[in-house]
Design a protein around this motif. Structure first.
Motif, mmCIF file in Angstrom:
data_model
loop_
_atom_site.group_PDB
_atom_site.id
_atom_site.type_symbol
_atom_site.label_atom_id
_atom_site.label_comp_id
_atom_site.label_asym_id
_atom_site.label_seq_id
_atom_site.Cartn_x
_atom_site.Cartn_y
_atom_site.Cartn_z
ATOM 1 N N TRP A 72 46.385 29.461 41.371
ATOM 2 C CA TRP A 72 47.276 30.453 41.982
ATOM 3 C C TRP A 72 46.470 31.604 42.563
ATOM 4 N N LYS A 73 46.825 32.010 43.771
ATOM 5 C CA LYS A 73 46.087 33.056 44.478
ATOM 6 C C LYS A 73 46.956 34.269 44.795
ATOM 7 N N VAL A 74 48.186 34.035 45.216
ATOM 8 C CA VAL A 74 49.037 35.128 45.704
ATOM 9 C C VAL A 74 49.721 35.864 44.559
ATOM 10 N N ILE A 75 50.219 35.112 43.570
ATOM 11 C CA ILE A 75 50.976 35.710 42.477
ATOM 12 C C ILE A 75 50.167 36.771 41.717
ATOM 13 N N PRO A 76 48.874 36.544 41.385
ATOM 14 C CA PRO A 76 48.126 37.613 40.690
ATOM 15 C C PRO A 76 48.104 38.929 41.453
ATOM 16 N N LEU A 77 47.949 38.850 42.762
ATOM 17 C CA LEU A 77 47.921 40.077 43.564
ATOM 18 C C LEU A 77 49.270 40.782 43.542
ATOM 19 N N ILE A 78 50.351 40.000 43.604
ATOM 20 C CA ILE A 78 51.692 40.585 43.562
ATOM 21 C C ILE A 78 51.964 41.231 42.204
ATOM 22 N N LEU A 79 51.582 40.542 41.127
ATOM 23 C CA LEU A 79 51.808 41.090 39.793
ATOM 24 C C LEU A 79 50.982 42.354 39.559
ATOM 25 N N LEU A 80 49.750 42.377 40.076
ATOM 26 C CA LEU A 80 48.925 43.579 39.943
ATOM 27 C C LEU A 80 49.597 44.762 40.624
ATOM 28 N N LYS A 82 34.409 27.868 48.461
ATOM 29 C CA LYS A 82 33.294 28.677 48.939
ATOM 30 C C LYS A 82 33.748 30.050 49.410
ATOM 31 N N GLU A 83 35.025 30.212 49.673
ATOM 32 C CA GLU A 83 35.537 31.491 50.163
ATOM 33 C C GLU A 83 36.790 31.879 49.377
ATOM 34 N N PRO A 84 36.633 32.284 48.120
ATOM 35 C CA PRO A 84 37.793 32.697 47.323
ATOM 36 C C PRO A 84 38.231 34.109 47.701
ATOM 37 N N ILE A 85 38.788 34.234 48.900
ATOM 38 C CA ILE A 85 39.084 35.560 49.440
ATOM 39 C C ILE A 85 40.074 36.318 48.555
ATOM 40 N N LEU A 86 41.183 35.664 48.202
ATOM 41 C CA LEU A 86 42.216 36.363 47.439
ATOM 42 C C LEU A 86 41.734 36.720 46.034
ATOM 43 N N THR A 87 40.854 35.916 45.460
ATOM 44 C CA THR A 87 40.287 36.266 44.156
ATOM 45 C C THR A 87 39.447 37.537 44.267
ATOM 46 N N LEU A 88 38.640 37.638 45.305
ATOM 47 C CA LEU A 88 37.843 38.853 45.522
ATOM 48 C C LEU A 88 38.734 40.059 45.784
ATOM 49 N N VAL A 89 39.789 39.857 46.563
ATOM 50 C CA VAL A 89 40.717 40.958 46.846
ATOM 51 C C VAL A 89 41.380 41.438 45.559
ATOM 52 N N THR A 90 41.786 40.500 44.703
ATOM 53 C CA THR A 90 42.430 40.873 43.450
ATOM 54 C C THR A 90 41.471 41.639 42.542
ATOM 55 N N ILE A 91 40.213 41.192 42.465
ATOM 56 C CA ILE A 91 39.222 41.915 41.652
ATOM 57 C C ILE A 91 39.000 43.322 42.207
ATOM 58 N N GLY A 92 38.875 43.422 43.528
ATOM 59 C CA GLY A 92 38.667 44.732 44.138
ATOM 60 C C GLY A 92 39.821 45.680 43.881
ATOM 61 N N LEU A 145 29.112 45.333 44.297
ATOM 62 C CA LEU A 145 29.227 46.543 45.111
ATOM 63 C C LEU A 145 30.550 47.272 44.889
ATOM 64 N N PHE A 146 31.525 46.596 44.265
ATOM 65 C CA PHE A 146 32.853 47.193 44.144
ATOM 66 C C PHE A 146 32.823 48.509 43.370
ATOM 67 N N GLY A 147 31.925 48.606 42.396
ATOM 68 C CA GLY A 147 31.896 49.809 41.577
ATOM 69 C C GLY A 147 31.125 50.967 42.170
ATOM 70 N N LEU A 148 30.328 50.718 43.233
ATOM 71 C CA LEU A 148 29.457 51.774 43.767
ATOM 72 C C LEU A 148 30.222 53.003 44.266
ATOM 73 N N PRO A 149 31.261 52.857 45.088
ATOM 74 C CA PRO A 149 31.957 54.075 45.531
ATOM 75 C C PRO A 149 32.572 54.869 44.389
ATOM 76 N N PHE A 150 32.973 54.190 43.317
ATOM 77 C CA PHE A 150 33.562 54.903 42.188
ATOM 78 C C PHE A 150 32.487 55.592 41.361
ATOM 79 N N ILE A 151 31.278 55.010 41.336
ATOM 80 C CA ILE A 151 30.174 55.701 40.665
ATOM 81 C C ILE A 151 29.812 56.976 41.417
ATOM 82 N N VAL A 152 29.780 56.884 42.746
ATOM 83 C CA VAL A 152 29.501 58.082 43.550
ATOM 84 C C VAL A 152 30.570 59.141 43.316
ATOM 85 N N SER A 153 31.835 58.718 43.315
ATOM 86 C CA SER A 153 32.910 59.688 43.075
ATOM 87 C C SER A 153 32.815 60.270 41.672
ATOM 88 N N LEU A 154 32.356 59.453 40.723
ATOM 89 C CA LEU A 154 32.191 59.944 39.362
ATOM 90 C C LEU A 154 31.101 61.005 39.292
#
Length: 562
Positions: free
Chosen positions: A229-237, A285-295, A354-363
């Protein structure tokens, strides 16, 4: 016509052959009855296949797959949705005209859902596109009819309605889990998230709300095991955070911290664990929605935590937010250790890192101020460069450059002179000096990793020179500034040139010659006309000595420079 006539002729020939075979068998039987039992009937000749030219093409061939997808999938869902709308409009009309009374209306809704569910379950194998949509339609009708009995007619209490709606949702979850149907689970999730909102009495019972939602997320964590499942996790989040925002806008200040914080941390951890596990097992090879959900999990979790900690623990907010990011990178490292990294997987994990870098800078921005903040930003940029070089993560290495740019020039927000400040012995110049040293070290550490490392070296000297000019501008009277600018260019140029010749470092030679060239241009075009006589003499003296030393060095190492 010719093909038809040919087929008819061949058919007649086959018929005649069968008759001839039968006559031969009859003659042999009459002539030798004793051996007839042993006689084997000769095989009937097989019909000669007729080759015909295929003029039709399957829908699965070529670009027609899109037409098939529309016809089998999209049209089915639109058809089911249209039936749902028509049923709602008809039911509304029956209510307006009072064709049916209150209790009959509810029973009609409940009973009408049964044949839809049964038919949808029956065709689950033969019509895989239609079955989830029909079963979802039946669940929606059942859910709406049962809730209508509570909302409009008060047929049962709030507790009874809650239990009934929860049973419907959990039953749908069980069916979705059995059939691995993302569509059905979407209907179940919609109902489950709507239950506390539909039955809310405005009493702000947030402990029950967040406990209920967290248990539902635990159930989702378990149900989604071994599914794609790809779409439902994003909707539930999104649903989790939207409900939290809707509640927190009016009630967060008056609440106690335990349940909001536990809910946010629970959603954060559960979604990251689930998405990392999906990433470990997926072959895409391109789990786009998984990356989007993690981000979005990291981003929304950090923002919501910032909001909660600002209300309950404003002093400890930087420390608590640091723990959130440490938790993210801990789960990140755990996932890396559990998966077999190939080239594609490594690129994906590099990107997630790289997802955490902007939040480290803001921190860093949140936790410090002033010159200490500028020093922290430069140190962080240097650490990111070293870490990306050490781990061979090219994405992180590239991401360090905008951090460097922001960090190096953030110090200009404090380019003013404080009281009792000594030139070159203050925090501002320390930032410039540290930045220059970090740039040189970044070049030396990463020069074998990327060609872009030369940018660090080329930026180190100008940044040091810029810091020197700022100190001269802020710390000395106007009549001395021009002479000190020239003197600093002469000293730095001579030092760079000498070290460049002695250590055979070509970039330092270029820097030295460039500085002296600027001094010559500045002296003859500007200083000669604007400096006072005394400073003009000193400038000319220093320049002359420097040029003589430079010529001596050049002649001494002339074999090397050829």
């Amino acid at each position: 016509m010719e093909e038809k006539e040919t087929q008819e002729i061949l058919t007649r020939i086959q018929t005649m052959e069968r008759e001839l075979s039968f006559l031969k068998e009859r003659v042999l039987t009459l002539s030798s009855p004793k051996t007839a039992q042993k006689q084997v009937t000769p095989p009937v000749p097989k019909p000669i296949p007729i080759e015909t030219n295929q003029t039709e093409v399957s829908l699965q061939d070529g670009p027609n797959w899109f037409v098939e997808w529309i016809g089998e999938n999209l049209f089915v869902k639109l058809g089911v949705f249209s039936l749902l709308l028509a049923s709602i409009w008809f039911f509304y009309l029956a209510i307006e005209e009072y064709w049916i009374n209150e209790s009959v209306r509810i029973w009609i809704g409940l009973v009408s859902a049964i044949p839809i569910l049964l038919y949808g379950y029956r065709v689950r194998n033969t019509r895989p596109y239609l079955s989830p949509s029909l079963m979802g339609l039946g669940i929606a009708v059942l859910f709406s009819a049962y809730y209508s009995g509570y909302l409009w007619y008060d047929l049962y209490s709030t507790e009874v309605c809650f239990v009934g709606l929860l049973i419907i949702s959990l039953t749908t979850v069980a069916i979705a889990h059995a059939q691995k149907s993302e569509v059905l689970f979407g209907f179940a999730s919609l109902g489950a998230f709507l239950v506390p909102l539909l039955l809310s009495t405005g009493q702000n019972s947030y402990p029950f709300l967040f406990t209920y939602l967290l248990l539902w997320n635990v159930l989702f964590f378990w149900v989604r095991k071994n599914t794609g499942w790809k779409v439902i996790p994003l909707i539930l989040l999104a649903a989790n955070h939207l409900i939290f925002v809707g509640w927190a806008n009016d009630n967060l200040v008056d609440a106690k911290p335990f349940f909001p914080i536990v809910f946010q941390l629970g959603v954060f951890v559960l979604f990251l664990l689930r998405e990392f596990q999906t990433l470990e097992t997926t072959k895409s090879k391109e789990p786009i929605l998984t990356l989007v959900t993690i981000g979005f999990t990291v981003g929304l979790g950090f923002v919501q935590s910032f909001w909660v900690f600002s209300v309950f623990y404003p002093v400890a907010k930087p420390f608590l937010l640091s723990l959130i990011l440490i938790l993210f990178y801990g789960l990140y490292e755990r996932s890396i250790r559990k998966t077999e990294l190939n080239i594609e997987k490594k690129k994906i994990y590099d990107l997630i890192g790289l997802f955490g870098l902007p939040f480290i800078v803001s921190l860093i921005v949140i936790g410090t101020t002033g010159k200490l903040l500028a020093f922290s930003l430069i140190s962080f940029a240097f650490l990111v460069t070293v870490a990306s070089t050490y781990s061979k993560q090219l994405y992180m290495y590239f991401a360090a450059f905008p951090v460097w740019f922001f960090a190096l020039f953030y110090v200009f927000a404090f380019t003013y002179r404080s009281q009792n400040e000594i030139p070159f012995l203050n925090g501002r110049f320390l930032v410039f000096a540290t930045g220059s040293v970090y740039l040189v070290l970044s070049y030396l550490y990463s020069r074998k990793f990327s060609e872009l490392s030369k940018l660090f070296l080329y930026a180190a000297y100008p940044y040091w020179l810029l810091g020197t000019f700022v100190e001269i501008y802020l710390g000395f009277p106007e009549e001395k500034k021009l002479f000190l600018y020239t003197l600093s260019l002469i000293v730095y140029g001579l030092v760079a040139l000498t070290v460049g010749f002695l250590k055979r470092i070509q970039p330092l030679k270029i820097v030295g010659f460039g500085s002296l060239a600027l001094v010559i241009i500045k002296f003859y075009l500007y200083d000669f006309w604007n400096l006072s006589l005394g400073y003009r003499i000193l400038a000319g003296l220093f320049l002359g000595i420097t040029l003589i030393v430079t010529g001596t060095l050049y002649n001494h190492f002339k074999k090397e420079t050829k």
